[in-house]
Design an enzyme around this catalytic site. Structure first.
Site, PDB file in Angstrom:
ATOM      1  N   ALA A 274       9.475  -0.522   1.140  1.00 12.48           N
ATOM      2  CA  ALA A 274       8.776  -1.655   1.752  1.00 12.48           C
ATOM      3  C   ALA A 274       7.396  -1.260   2.236  1.00 12.48           C
ATOM      4  O   ALA A 274       6.445  -2.053   2.148  1.00 12.48           O
ATOM      5  CB  ALA A 274       9.597  -2.213   2.911  1.00 12.48           C
ATOM      6  N   ASP A 275       7.255  -0.054   2.761  1.00 11.04           N
ATOM      7  CA  ASP A 275       5.946   0.408   3.216  1.00 11.04           C
ATOM      8  C   ASP A 275       4.974   0.521   2.054  1.00 11.04           C
ATOM      9  O   ASP A 275       3.815   0.093   2.144  1.00 11.04           O
ATOM     10  CB  ASP A 275       6.078   1.767   3.906  1.00 11.04           C
ATOM     11  CG  ASP A 275       6.697   1.672   5.283  1.00 11.04           C
ATOM     12  OD1 ASP A 275       6.415   0.695   5.990  1.00 11.04           O
ATOM     13  OD2 ASP A 275       7.473   2.568   5.648  1.00 11.04           O
TER      14      ASP A 275
END
Length: 396
Positions: free
Chosen positions: A177-178
């Site tokens: 997600a980052d």
């Protein structure tokens, strides 16, 4: 590939980026911008700096883990306490002289410190501000803390990861997600920079980790909205195609095989399995999905007869998509990674050779480059505090 000695002109030469963020998401966006020529000034707390400095495998250089060296490359560091008047003053001066600013604090933090978008745009109307947070700047969850693992869960990815009927598992060890949010941050920054150059007006890009994950879950949303179907954990296969999964080989290694169309399956059955009758009896995807265990069993019986490299060779010769399931050791030995220069070997003055993933995307005329690894804490303090913000010349 060794680092480039004489860096060619890059697309973002002359662009200055102010990186106020920590860990991965927004800093990753700043790293990409830096790889393509932007001057990136990373603001860190004087006591220890970005927590990413001690995340991952340590090296002999204090505060410079292998993760830091790789993910904070092409930046310079200045130490400021953003809770202090002096820290706020310096950030305002840097914002006046920057084109893009990135942050990933909880919503409202910059405003609390007196450096929210309204304040910064009053100083620099063209400033592009990228804000990445767990849940975004609005909504009932905006104040909750968020990390990649939480975003994977809330965004719907973790629910899909695992074996049928089993518990949801971690979808890989990476902070997906980052990284995805960092890519969206890069895209947003470049889009807004284009507008700022044309109109003189900057804007705010609001990115949430959970939405970045949700965006890449293909048909999950329209499938539920249209038919009420909740996709469940599917293990090594997929509900949309067959055979389409992971298969064991004779040498205990594994391969991925993806027959996503009827034509691919026909080639698999005739050219690879040597079972042309299956191309007739199970010609359509729906037929194969209805008889998945038999089809997957036929493929597995084939893969178990051969070592991984032989399976890949036979499938490739049969024009069937197949790839080795690689460990990182396999990647380092793979000739295609070598030919593509997917790994960059960089000589660090204190640590010797450090190998990191190369710059993406690959541009033919103005490629990006790695010019430095993650910086020492405060390496640009003198330049920033004594020269840059005291320069009375033209402010962009």
């Amino acid at each position: 590939m060794a680092q480039t000695e004489n860096v060619r002109p890059r697309p973002l030469d002359g662009v200055r980026v102010l990186d106020l963020a920590t860990f991965i998401a927004a800093p990753f966006a700043a790293t990409i911008l830096g790889e393509f020529g932007a001057e990136v000034i990373k603001v860190e707390h004087p006591e220890g700096g970005d927590p990413m400095r001690v995340f991952g495998t340590p090296t002999e250089a204090p505060g410079q883990t292998l993760a830091w060296l790789s993910e904070a490359r092409n930046k310079h560091s200045v130490t400021l306490d953003l809770k202090s008047e002096e820290g706020v003053r310096v950030v305002k001066e840097l914002a006046r002289r920057s084109d893009i600013m990135l942050e990933n604090f909880r919503p409202g933090t910059l405003e609390k410190w007196g450096i929210g978008p309204d304040v910064l745009h009053a100083l620099n109307p063209k400033l592009v501000i990228v804000r990445i947070s767990g849940y975004g700047q609005t909504g009932p969850y905006r104040d909750r803390p968020g990390f990649a693992r939480i975003a994977h869960a809330v965004g719907g990815l973790t629910y899909l990861a695992g074996l049928p009927g089993g518990p949801p598992v971690t979808p890989g060890s990476t902070s997906l997600a980052d990284y995805i949010s960092g890519y969206y941050g890069t895209i947003g920054a470049l889009l807004a920079l284009r507008v700022a150059e044309r109109t003189g007006k900057g804007q705010v890009i609001d990115i949430s980790l959970f939405e970045s994950i949700f965006r890449v879950l293909d048909e999950m949303a329209p499938l539920y909205a249209k038919h009420g179907v909740v996709r469940e954990r599917e293990g090594v296969g997929t509900r949309n195609a067959c055979p389409h999964g992971h298969f064991p080989c004779a040498d205990k290694a594994w391969v991925a095989i993806a027959c996503t169309s009827d034509r691919m399956w026909h080639r698999m059955a005739r050219n690879v399995l040597g079972r042309p009758e299956l191309a007739e009896t199970h010609a359509k995807t729906a037929q194969r999905l209805a008889d998945r265990d038999m089809i997957d069993g036929a493929v597995e019986a084939f893969t178990k007869q051969h070592k991984q490299a032989e399976v890949v060779r036979l499938c490739t010769e049969g024009d069937v998509p197949c790839g080795a399931i690689n460990s990182v050791a396999d990647i380092f030995a793979d000739p295609h990674f070598e030919a593509r220069e997917t790994l960059t070997r960089f000589m660090h003055e204190a640590l010797g050779e450090i190998v990191v993933p190369s710059v993406l995307p690959k541009l033919s005329e103005t490629p990006g480059a790695i010019t430095s690894l993650g910086p020492a804490l405060g390496d640009w303090n003198t330049y920033v505090l004594e020269k840059l913000i005291n320069d009375e010349g033209e402010v962009r």
